[in-house]
Design a protein around this motif. Structure first.
Motif, PDB file in Angstrom:
ATOM      1  N   THR A 410      13.773   8.494   3.000  1.00 45.06           N
ATOM      2  CA  THR A 410      12.699   7.826   3.579  1.00 45.06           C
ATOM      3  C   THR A 410      12.540   7.722   5.204  1.00 45.06           C
ATOM      4  N   SER A 411      13.582   8.021   5.664  1.00 41.94           N
ATOM      5  CA  SER A 411      13.568   7.594   7.327  1.00 41.94           C
ATOM      6  C   SER A 411      12.524   8.186   7.959  1.00 41.94           C
ATOM      7  N   VAL A 412      11.959   9.223   7.623  1.00 38.69           N
ATOM      8  CA  VAL A 412      10.829   9.865   8.202  1.00 38.69           C
ATOM      9  C   VAL A 412       9.527   8.761   8.297  1.00 38.69           C
ATOM     10  N   ALA A 413       9.296   8.097   7.387  1.00 38.50           N
ATOM     11  CA  ALA A 413       8.563   7.037   7.226  1.00 38.50           C
ATOM     12  C   ALA A 413       8.446   5.927   8.244  1.00 38.50           C
ATOM     13  N   LYS A 414       9.680   5.896   8.823  1.00 34.38           N
ATOM     14  CA  LYS A 414       9.925   4.632   9.818  1.00 34.38           C
ATOM     15  C   LYS A 414       9.224   5.083  11.109  1.00 34.38           C
ATOM     16  N   MET A 415       8.612   6.434  11.075  1.00 32.94           N
ATOM     17  CA  MET A 415       7.512   6.591  12.452  1.00 32.94           C
ATOM     18  C   MET A 415       6.406   5.747  12.285  1.00 32.94           C
ATOM     19  N   LEU A 416       6.177   5.052  11.110  1.00 34.94           N
ATOM     20  CA  LEU A 416       4.877   4.330  10.892  1.00 34.94           C
ATOM     21  C   LEU A 416       5.408   2.682  10.978  1.00 34.94           C
ATOM     22  N   PRO A 417       4.543   1.708  11.374  1.00 37.32           N
ATOM     23  CA  PRO A 417       4.988   0.312  10.977  1.00 37.32           C
ATOM     24  C   PRO A 417       4.731  -0.163   9.380  1.00 37.32           C
ATOM     25  N   VAL A 418       5.371   0.429   8.438  1.00 34.07           N
ATOM     26  CA  VAL A 418       5.307   0.200   7.117  1.00 34.07           C
ATOM     27  C   VAL A 418       6.450  -0.210   6.497  1.00 34.07           C
ATOM     28  N   PRO A 419       6.442  -1.040   5.557  1.00 38.95           N
ATOM     29  CA  PRO A 419       7.828  -1.270   4.826  1.00 38.95           C
ATOM     30  C   PRO A 419       8.135  -0.251   3.996  1.00 38.95           C
ATOM     31  N   ILE A 420       9.447  -0.271   3.625  1.00 41.51           N
ATOM     32  CA  ILE A 420      10.021   0.821   2.620  1.00 41.51           C
ATOM     33  C   ILE A 420      10.781   0.136   1.670  1.00 41.51           C
ATOM     34  N   PHE A 421      10.641   0.381   0.595  1.00 43.37           N
ATOM     35  CA  PHE A 421      11.290  -0.745  -0.527  1.00 43.37           C
ATOM     36  C   PHE A 421      12.084   0.509  -1.289  1.00 43.37           C
ATOM     37  N   HIS A 422      13.460   0.174  -1.145  1.00 44.18           N
ATOM     38  CA  HIS A 422      14.484   1.054  -1.905  1.00 44.18           C
ATOM     39  C   HIS A 422      14.660   0.079  -3.218  1.00 44.18           C
ATOM     40  N   VAL A 423      14.600   0.729  -4.332  1.00 42.85           N
ATOM     41  CA  VAL A 423      14.778   0.020  -5.625  1.00 42.85           C
ATOM     42  C   VAL A 423      15.264   0.740  -6.565  1.00 42.85           C
ATOM     43  N   ASN A 424      16.227   0.043  -7.501  1.00 36.60           N
ATOM     44  CA  ASN A 424      16.995   0.673  -8.574  1.00 36.60           C
ATOM     45  C   ASN A 424      16.251   1.030  -9.654  1.00 36.60           C
ATOM     46  N   GLY A 425      15.890   2.020 -10.092  1.00 38.74           N
ATOM     47  CA  GLY A 425      15.044   2.379 -10.984  1.00 38.74           C
ATOM     48  C   GLY A 425      15.505   1.846 -12.469  1.00 38.74           C
ATOM     49  N   GLU A 426      16.920   1.438 -12.531  1.00 36.69           N
ATOM     50  CA  GLU A 426      17.217   1.026 -13.964  1.00 36.69           C
ATOM     51  C   GLU A 426      17.000  -0.557 -14.051  1.00 36.69           C
ATOM     52  N   LEU A 439       1.369  -3.087  -2.975  1.00 30.31           N
ATOM     53  CA  LEU A 439       0.049  -2.798  -3.154  1.00 30.31           C
ATOM     54  C   LEU A 439      -0.544  -4.240  -2.270  1.00 30.31           C
ATOM     55  N   ALA A 440      -0.125  -5.400  -2.486  1.00 33.06           N
ATOM     56  CA  ALA A 440      -0.654  -6.220  -1.563  1.00 33.06           C
ATOM     57  C   ALA A 440      -0.572  -6.254  -0.066  1.00 33.06           C
ATOM     58  N   PHE A 441       0.416  -5.443   0.277  1.00 30.48           N
ATOM     59  CA  PHE A 441       0.638  -5.178   1.713  1.00 30.48           C
ATOM     60  C   PHE A 441      -0.533  -4.001   2.258  1.00 30.48           C
ATOM     61  N   ARG A 442      -0.689  -3.017   1.362  1.00 31.98           N
ATOM     62  CA  ARG A 442      -1.413  -1.907   1.599  1.00 31.98           C
ATOM     63  C   ARG A 442      -3.127  -2.571   1.702  1.00 31.98           C
ATOM     64  N   ALA A 443      -3.163  -3.424   0.743  1.00 33.91           N
ATOM     65  CA  ALA A 443      -4.642  -4.001   0.626  1.00 33.91           C
ATOM     66  C   ALA A 443      -4.982  -5.042   1.845  1.00 33.91           C
ATOM     67  N   LYS A 444      -3.993  -5.732   2.559  1.00 29.22           N
ATOM     68  CA  LYS A 444      -4.260  -6.441   3.642  1.00 29.22           C
ATOM     69  C   LYS A 444      -4.195  -5.832   4.697  1.00 29.22           C
ATOM     70  N   PHE A 445      -3.129  -4.805   5.130  1.00 27.67           N
ATOM     71  CA  PHE A 445      -3.239  -4.402   6.209  1.00 27.67           C
ATOM     72  C   PHE A 445      -3.572  -2.726   6.333  1.00 27.67           C
ATOM     73  N   LYS A 446      -4.018  -2.099   5.214  1.00 29.23           N
ATOM     74  CA  LYS A 446      -4.676  -0.946   5.233  1.00 29.23           C
ATOM     75  C   LYS A 446      -3.831  -0.047   5.918  1.00 29.23           C
ATOM     76  N   LEU A 447      -2.568   0.015   5.486  1.00 31.09           N
ATOM     77  CA  LEU A 447      -1.258   0.951   5.745  1.00 31.09           C
ATOM     78  C   LEU A 447      -0.502   1.642   4.701  1.00 31.09           C
ATOM     79  N   ASP A 448      -0.167   2.581   5.042  1.00 31.19           N
ATOM     80  CA  ASP A 448       0.872   3.433   3.968  1.00 31.19           C
ATOM     81  C   ASP A 448       1.996   2.125   3.611  1.00 31.19           C
ATOM     82  N   VAL A 449       2.553   2.541   2.394  1.00 32.01           N
ATOM     83  CA  VAL A 449       3.641   1.754   2.114  1.00 32.01           C
ATOM     84  C   VAL A 449       4.483   2.697   1.086  1.00 32.01           C
TER      85      VAL A 449
END
Length: 940
Positions: A410-426, A439-449
């Protein structure tokens, strides 16, 4: 730091990070607003970021390693034996910042538990903190606003927040308000979501849906490719929760783009596509249904309504996608944007873009970066997308250390001021926390996540692939993992939230439902699609080009009024002096005292459409002004630079006319406009290349979507590609739109290819494209030098009568046709050079016929244009492109060496070449002169 400052900071109110951070924000706006001591303190912080201390000698980390700390240094100075409290608070703040910035590195996000090096800055000793400090109390406003906390508790909370099943990258965000918003929500909850039993049971049910579906497919269709989701089944509850949350936020429509991994599972368990239909596609018992078209089942799209638990309806659209993985991203974004534009969704809150990626593709394919870059641009934003990476930690057979240079996919996404959540799928509940926060972040700031869900691929790249050939160690580790459903069920059983019998009943009911659908799929035959699209009460069709002609003329009075209206600017708008002259010429055109040029005809096509309710949108590099400074659709005030678009102010009730200068990319922008056109069949959607040569940078969009989408997926698009084309001595990269490529790709009336030679022809062509119910992409070879050619002009009368002519016959009267002994067929600007040479040589026995629409080209039209000429009259196709390019190959293959058995047929062109044009302007002139002479049977 002075004792005064230390004493001032020693009170609880001044130890609050919230207080200090608010003070710092004021300082950044106006340094003089802060007390003198604070000014010096903030200035020393270097914009608020602490200096990095030297690395500790040992990378081993434990939260309580401060009990036996090595000698620690901070900012190059030995630590003090009795530091002041304010200095200690600063050290704690530094530790907190380190966890926020680096805690993700040791987070337990990988189900396969592959080891990671631990950064030394997460050790309190690195910051000069000792065992004696663990029970001291410090401030952390994002954890507690009204009380201090022991350092021991702060560390435990930090580890719980940033180092368990969720690792977060967000400190690259420059905006303090965004960072604080995230910190507060994560640190107060410790990145945990309190789920009710009902929600836990819902997650278990969705996991069961995913697991049972994959098991059923493998057992019933042995050896068939399905690109299983096994190992990443948490994608299904993730999407389910995302739709539920989005529905609560007021989202009414979601467009999804994804590749083939897990697509069938998503279709069945999220989109609601009947398993019966999917099983029919596996069985493939009636291949005649597709008649040489269609696509494999894991590329197909689907549309359906989803009803949330609270009764809200969300329309879901999964885009069809080829194997080219990420290229669907801008297409899906365009589909969301048009829905927002047409639906009045100016806040971009009612329509959501969800893009599901693979880890190797997300970091590996450049179209991802293009789409991310477009996400905040006015002409292309959709108010933020939810990106979900299904992280299998492998790309086919390529491991991460061979597939990327960065730590994360996901490092390419750091070009934007957006959070990146790495999560264990298990950990499905951690996944649920990420979904809610994202989705709360996207709704408030209208940015990718971005949610980067770590899992694995239990099988090979496809079901017949043997993964242990290349990853034996990895796949032994995978074999030891129990399915995520079993792990989550064990967790719920221990909590007593569900019983084994309940879980078994859920699984059995799912299996029974699939068995029922399988039986039904074998009984009822599938129905072929009808090939039509109905939108806003209008029916659009594909298939063969209809014989009927669309009325494209507009009365002269209306044309004059609309052209004149484009010259009327606000009184406070100061135009550029040169633009003012152009406007004066436009007024002369409107009055009938000056011939129309290309730009005027184009603007009239747009104006006449918009004032009758047709949306017009053009994008491309420099399209507002035009690459060749000819359009000037968007004007810039000469004094202050503010913008004014005359075409957008023609009438109170007109439809929008938009011009968007695009970023310097072709793939992303063309894909976006194609997606926009899919859901706007009644509009005129245009993409203009800076030069036609650059269109090949978007070849995947052309080949996989524009050319073949109707045949593969039944999609109808009226997208217009404007490609400046023509050899004019500008070199190999500014000469050819590769006309031959589009003609080679033409079949079954899939696209239209035109090369008009007059403004009137261009006017009627654009209007025909918008007004027809026949929806096909239109590729136009647009002019460069003809934009200002004195012979390539039209009158208002030519726009007020007639229609687009696919073939323009020679001007020789039929009564003189018997004198013709040579016929030249051509297309585009070379016509004017041939006509000039004919006039110069007084060769009235040579006829010149223009082919304006190269595809589809009904043979009877060409035959009719040649009918006046005697049998045996030689006909030559003349083109300026090399022999292996341009249209000659297509004509030769189609018609052979004798047209309709009556006229000998040959080609005149430059010799075959690997390059479309030479680099020397003088060499070009010599080549062109020789070509023109050859057309008239002469030698230079």
């Amino acid at each position: 730091m002075s004792k005064m400052m230390a004493n001032e900071m020693a009170t609880p109110s001044h130890l609050s990070l919230a207080y200090v951070e608010d003070l710092y924000v004021d300082y950044l706006r106006d340094p003089a607003s802060a007390p003198t001591e604070w000014q010096r303190y903030f200035a020393a912080l270097k914009n608020g970021e602490p200096n990095d201390g030297p690395a500790m000698s040992s990378p081993t980390f434990h939260p309580y390693s401060v009990f036996n700390p090595p000698t620690a240094r901070r900012n190059g100075s030995p630590q003090r034996s009795e530091p002041e409290l304010a200095d200690l608070q600063e050290r704690v703040d530094s530790l907190i910042r380190s966890y926020r910035a680096r805690g993700h590195i040791i987070a337990l996000i990988d189900p396969l538990r592959q080891p990671k090096a631990e950064p030394p800055e997460l050790d309190p000793a690195y910051h000069g903190l000792t065992a004696a400090d663990l029970d001291r109390h410090f401030a952390c406003a994002t954890m507690e606003t009204d009380r201090l906390l022991p350092l021991r508790d702060i560390i435990e909370r930090l580890r719980s927040t940033y180092c368990r099943s969720i690792g977060v990258q967000f400190m690259h965000i420059d905006d303090y308000a965004m960072r604080y918003w995230l910190q507060e929500r994560m640190e107060r909850s410790q990145n945990r979501l309190a789920l009710s039993r009902a929600k836990q049971l819902r997650i278990l049910t969705r996991l069961t849906d995913a697991v049972v579906f994959e098991e059923f497919i493998r057992k019933k269709f042995i050896g068939a490719k399905s690109f299983s989701l096994e190992g990443s089944e948490s994608l299904i509850p993730l999407l389910d929760l995302a739709i539920e949350h989005a529905g609560e936020q007021g989202v009414t429509g979601i467009v999804l783009g994804m590749a083939h991994r897990g697509r069938l599972n998503v279709l069945a368990n999220i989109l609601g596509k009947s398993p019966r239909e999917i099983f029919r596609e596996f069985a493939d018992t009636d291949p005649k249904l597709q008649k040489g078209g269609g696509d494999v089942k894991y590329h197909l799209g689907y549309n359906n309504d989803y009803v949330t638990a609270s009764g809200k309806t969300v329309h879901l659209s999964l885009c069809s996608n080829p194997s080219h993985l990420e290229f669907v991203n801008p297409v899906a974004a365009g589909r969301v944007r048009i829905r927002q534009d047409c639906g009045g969704d100016t806040e971009r809150s009612q329509n959501l873009l969800v893009l599901i990626h693979g880890d190797a593709a997300f970091i590996g394919e450049g179209v991802v970066q293009e789409t991310l870059n477009m996400s905040r641009l006015p002409g292309y934003t959709v108010g933020g997308a939810l990106h979900i990476i299904v992280n299998n930690q492998i790309g086919f057979t390529t491991p991460p250390d061979e597939g990327r240079s960065s730590m994360y996919a996901t490092s390419v996404a750091k070009m934007l001021p957006v959070p990146i959540f790495h999560v264990n799928g298990e950990d499905p509940e951690a996944v649920a926390q990420c979904v809610q926060l994202a989705l709360a972040f996207r709704a408030k700031f209208k940015l990718d996540v971005v949610i980067d869900m770590y899992g694995y691929r239990r099988l090979g790249h496809n079901e017949s692939d043997e993964p242990t050939f290349t990853q034996p160690v990895l796949y032994r580790r995978i074999a030891e993992r129990k399915p995520v459903r079993e792990g989550y069920l064990d967790y719920l059983l221990k909590l007593g939230e569900v019983t084994q019998s309940e879980a078994d009943e859920i699984a059995e009911s799912r299996r029974a439902l699939l068995e029922q659908n399988l039986a039904e799929s074998r009984r009822a035959p599938a129905q072929p699609p009808d090939g039509t699209l109905t939108l806003d009460g209008k029916k659009y069709v594909g298939g063969p080009e209809p014989a009927d002609e669309t009325e494209t003329s507009v009365d002269k009075q209306t044309l004059a009024a609309l052209l004149d209206a484009q010259t009327q600017l606000p009184t406070d708008f100061q135009t550029h002096p040169k633009i003012q002259k152009i406007l004066e010429i436009r007024r002369e055109m409107a009055a009938g005292r000056h011939a129309l040029d290309w730009a005027a005809a184009e603007s009239l096509a747009f104006a006449t459409l918009a004032t009758k309710g047709v949306r017009v949108r053009m994008s491309g590099q420099d399209c507002g002004r035009g690459t060749f400074s000819h359009r000037h659709a968007v004007l810039h005030d000469f004094n202050d630079g503010h913008l004014y678009t005359p075409l957008a102010h023609l009438a109170a009730e007109q439809s929008p006319i938009e011009f968007h200068n695009s970023p310097l990319c072709e793939t992303g922008v063309l894909g976006f406009e194609y997606g926009y056109s899919l859901d706007c069949p009644g509009g005129l959607i245009l993409w203009e290349a800076q030069f036609g040569d650059f269109a090949n940078a978007a070849q995947v969009i052309v080949d996989q979507f524009i050319i073949s989408a109707e045949k593969k997926w039944g999609h109808l698009s009226g997208l217009v590609l404007l490609l400046p084309h023509g050899l004019e001595g500008m070199g190999p990269e500014h000469s050819s739109a590769r006309l031959e490529r589009f003609l080679r790709l033409s079949a079954e009336d899939n696209i239209q290819v035109a090369n008009p030679t007059t403004p009137a022809q261009y006017f009627h062509l654009l209007r025909r494209q918008a007004l027809r119910r026949w929806r096909k992409p239109l590729v136009v070879m647009t002019p460069k030098s003809l934009l200002r050619h004195p012979k390539s002009v039209s009158t208002l009368d030519e726009l007020a009568v007639g229609q687009f002519q696919r073939i323009i016959p020679d001007e020789t009267p039929n009564s003189a046709a018997s004198k013709i002994n040579r016929v030249l067929l051509c297309s585009g600007k070379i016509y004017f050079e041939l006509a000039e040479q004919r006039e110069k040589l007084k060769r009235e026995e040579v006829a010149i016929v223009r082919v304006e629409q190269l595809y589809p080209l009904p043979a009877e039209l060409l035959q009719s244009a040649l009918a006046p000429y005697r049998d045996g009259t030689p006909v030559f196709w003349v083109q300026e492109e090399p022999e292996n390019m341009g249209a000659w190959y297509e004509f030769r293959v189609r018609f052979g060496d004798r047209l309709f058995g009556r006229w000998p047929f040959a080609g005149i062109s430059r010799p075959a070449s690997a390059s479309p044009a030479c680099g020397s302007a003088n060499a070009h002139k010599r080549e062109q002169a020789a070509l023109i002479a050859q057309a008239f049977g002469e030698n230079l």
